[in-house]
Motif scaffolding. Structure first.
Motif, PDB file in Angstrom:
ATOM      1  N   LEU A 211     -36.185  73.989 -61.263  1.00 53.10           N
ATOM      2  CA  LEU A 211     -36.111  74.358 -59.846  1.00 53.10           C
ATOM      3  C   LEU A 211     -37.506  74.381 -59.221  1.00 53.10           C
ATOM      4  CD1 LEU A 211     -34.574  75.299 -57.353  1.00 53.10           C
ATOM      5  CD2 LEU A 211     -34.699  77.648 -58.243  1.00 53.10           C
ATOM      6  N   THR A 237     -27.709  74.783 -62.075  1.00 53.42           N
ATOM      7  CA  THR A 237     -27.480  76.164 -61.646  1.00 53.42           C
ATOM      8  C   THR A 237     -27.093  76.227 -60.167  1.00 53.42           C
ATOM      9  OG1 THR A 237     -29.784  76.476 -61.003  1.00 53.42           O
ATOM     10  CG2 THR A 237     -29.207  76.963 -63.298  1.00 53.42           C
ATOM     11  N   ASP A 238     -26.530  77.352 -59.765  1.00 52.08           N
ATOM     12  CA  ASP A 238     -26.214  77.555 -58.351  1.00 52.08           C
ATOM     13  C   ASP A 238     -27.480  77.474 -57.505  1.00 52.08           C
ATOM     14  OD1 ASP A 238     -23.595  77.872 -59.040  1.00 52.08           O
ATOM     15  OD2 ASP A 238     -23.536  80.049 -58.746  1.00 52.08           O
ATOM     16  N   GLU A 239     -28.597  77.953 -58.044  1.00 51.11           N
ATOM     17  CA  GLU A 239     -29.856  77.910 -57.302  1.00 51.11           C
ATOM     18  C   GLU A 239     -30.294  76.471 -57.038  1.00 51.11           C
ATOM     19  OE1 GLU A 239     -29.369  81.798 -59.159  1.00 51.11           O
ATOM     20  OE2 GLU A 239     -29.310  79.768 -60.015  1.00 51.11           O
ATOM     21  N   ASP A 242     -27.882  74.999 -54.361  1.00 45.20           N
ATOM     22  CA  ASP A 242     -28.186  75.528 -53.032  1.00 45.20           C
ATOM     23  C   ASP A 242     -29.503  74.968 -52.500  1.00 45.20           C
ATOM     24  OD1 ASP A 242     -25.869  77.011 -53.030  1.00 45.20           O
ATOM     25  OD2 ASP A 242     -26.829  78.849 -53.746  1.00 45.20           O
ATOM     26  N   PHE A 243     -30.487  74.802 -53.380  1.00 44.74           N
ATOM     27  CA  PHE A 243     -31.759  74.236 -52.930  1.00 44.74           C
ATOM     28  C   PHE A 243     -31.561  72.800 -52.447  1.00 44.74           C
ATOM     29  CE2 PHE A 243     -35.333  71.457 -53.864  1.00 44.74           C
ATOM     30  CZ  PHE A 243     -36.247  71.968 -52.954  1.00 44.74           C
TER      31      PHE A 243
END
Length: 432
Positions: A211, A237-239, A242-243
């Protein structure tokens, strides 16, 4: 001196071969033009299937025949796993395995009398206790650049030789990769595809995160598009999702390996997720990025894939809201744990299953493309082949044809998608 370059296998290999070319160019060795005999032949091999091994041997024989007297140097995964096969071919001057690609060009230069590796052993290099990270970025006559950020894998899936061929997971630093991206921008590159063996595992050797890398890349001025070549579902990942959904330059496009839609086969493969987890990950991507193109890798005919397992897998894939399946037929690889699994799928059955999934993939892609007919999307265009339309891809990876307009080469333009071309594998486009 003139050098010729030959590459088999994945985009990672192509990026590495490009790096070899730059290093030899710095040593004064120019690239041989079409039809010229080369003084040096660089061959980067693959071993993902037995067919890949066979293609490697055939290529080596052909290169030696077409370039009599040339110094022939072979590297890559086949050179790592089966150096004895290559050593048996008369005319090969050097073999260096995939895990020591940073040693490859220094060894070539030493053999050509262009430098020496002080204190280094001159024997063939095809094994080492600590494989290194060799940075690479493909450059050439294309709109996309392939930037290597990671190498190797620690997963040891039962069907796969990659950890043995390329070694354990390792990566460059965020800062070094940012420097490469800036170089691409300085050359006028607009789009970078981030590549690796297990790309989402980036950071294992530097204490950084994937990330963090994506966030820093998004800040590089001049690069207008990024794509992630492939990322394991358990590392997406969800992160990260979303990014990418809110980022400046990461495109609405993911490639996520499934390998099988049967939980029993996933267990036999030693994959690190279930079908329920995979489905939830696809749903999460579609919720966050509704126009996203999602490509999915699938292996058919794995040992242990009974008729019932395949039907479960097929029906799971039917229900997945994805855009394309990249289909591989299982290939038996010496030394893998899959060979101990009972129930071997006959080659003809593997082929039939592969054809069914390929047909399903075609329908998925056609349906995805159809959703966007009549809409306008940004397209990165590349120059046309002789007497053919220009080609390009939308932000969400729809292949587009557009009338040849040389001034638009390597430009992103907004076009209206009008319908399928004559072969049905791309959409035609016009000005909005």
């Amino acid at each position: 001196m003139k050098a010729a370059y030959y590459t088999l296998g994945c985009k990672l290999n192509f990026a590495e071969t490009s790096a070899f070319g730059l290093l030899l160019q710095e040593a004064g060795i120019r690239r041989a033009q079409r039809g010229e005999r080369a003084d040096v032949c660089i061959i980067n091999t693959c071993t993902v299937t037995e067919m890949a091994n066979s293609k490697g041997r055939q290529l080596i024989h052909r290169v030696i025949k077409e370039n009599p007297g040339a110094f022939v140097a072979v590297t890559g995964c086949y050179a790592q796993m089966r150096p004895e096969d290559i050593r048996a071919i008369p005319g090969v001057g050097l073999i260096v395995g995939a895990q020591q690609k940073d040693e490859f060009i220094p060894r070539v230069k030493e053999a050509l009398g262009l430098g020496s590796r002080s204190g280094a052993d001159t024997a063939d290099a095809h094994s080492a206790s600590s494989p290194s990270f060799f940075p690479a970025c493909s450059r050439g006559d294309r709109t996309r650049y392939y930037l290597k950020v990671q190498d190797g894998c620690d997963n040891f899936c039962t069907y796969c030789t990659v950890p043995y061929a390329r070694g354990r997971s390792r990566n460059g630093s965020v800062e070094s990769i940012i420097d490469e991206a800036r170089e691409v921008a300085a050359e006028g590159g607009k789009e970078i595809v981030i590549t690796g063996v297990n790309t989402g595992d980036f950071g294992r050797t530097t204490g950084e995160s994937f990330l963090e890398l994506l966030q820093r890349l998004d800040e590089v001025e001049g690069i207008e598009r990024y794509r992630i070549s492939s990322i394991e579902p358990n590392l997406l990942t969800d992160e990260i999702i979303d990014f990418c959904a809110r980022s400046r330059a990461f495109m609405p496009h993911f490639h996520i390996p499934l390998q099988s839609g049967s939980d029993e086969v996933l267990r036999l493969m030693h994959r690190r997720y279930t079908t329920d987890f995979f489905r939830s990950k696809i749903d999460r991507v579609n919720d966050a990025i509704p126009d996203c193109f999602i490509g999915v890798d699938v292996i058919v005919g794995m040992r242990g894939e009974t008729d019932e397992c395949f039907e479960q897998s097929y029906h799971f894939m039917e229900r997945l809201d994805v855009s394309q399946f990249h289909v591989f037929s299982y290939s038996e690889r010496p030394g893998t744990k899959a060979l101990a699994i009972p129930h071997k799928v006959p080659p003809q059955v593997r082929h039939e299953r592969s054809q069914r999934v390929i047909a399903l993939s075609g329908k998925k892609t056609h349906d995805f493309y159809s959703r966007f007919i009549g809409t306008s999307r940004p397209v990165l265009l590349e120059h046309a082949k002789r007497q053919k339309p220009m080609n390009g891809f939308t932000d969400n990876y729809i292949r587009v044809e557009y009338p040849d307009t040389p001034s638009l080469d390597n430009h992103i333009v907004t076009l209206r998608l009008t319908g399928f071309n004559d072969t049905g594998d791309a959409l035609t486009a016009s000005e909005p």
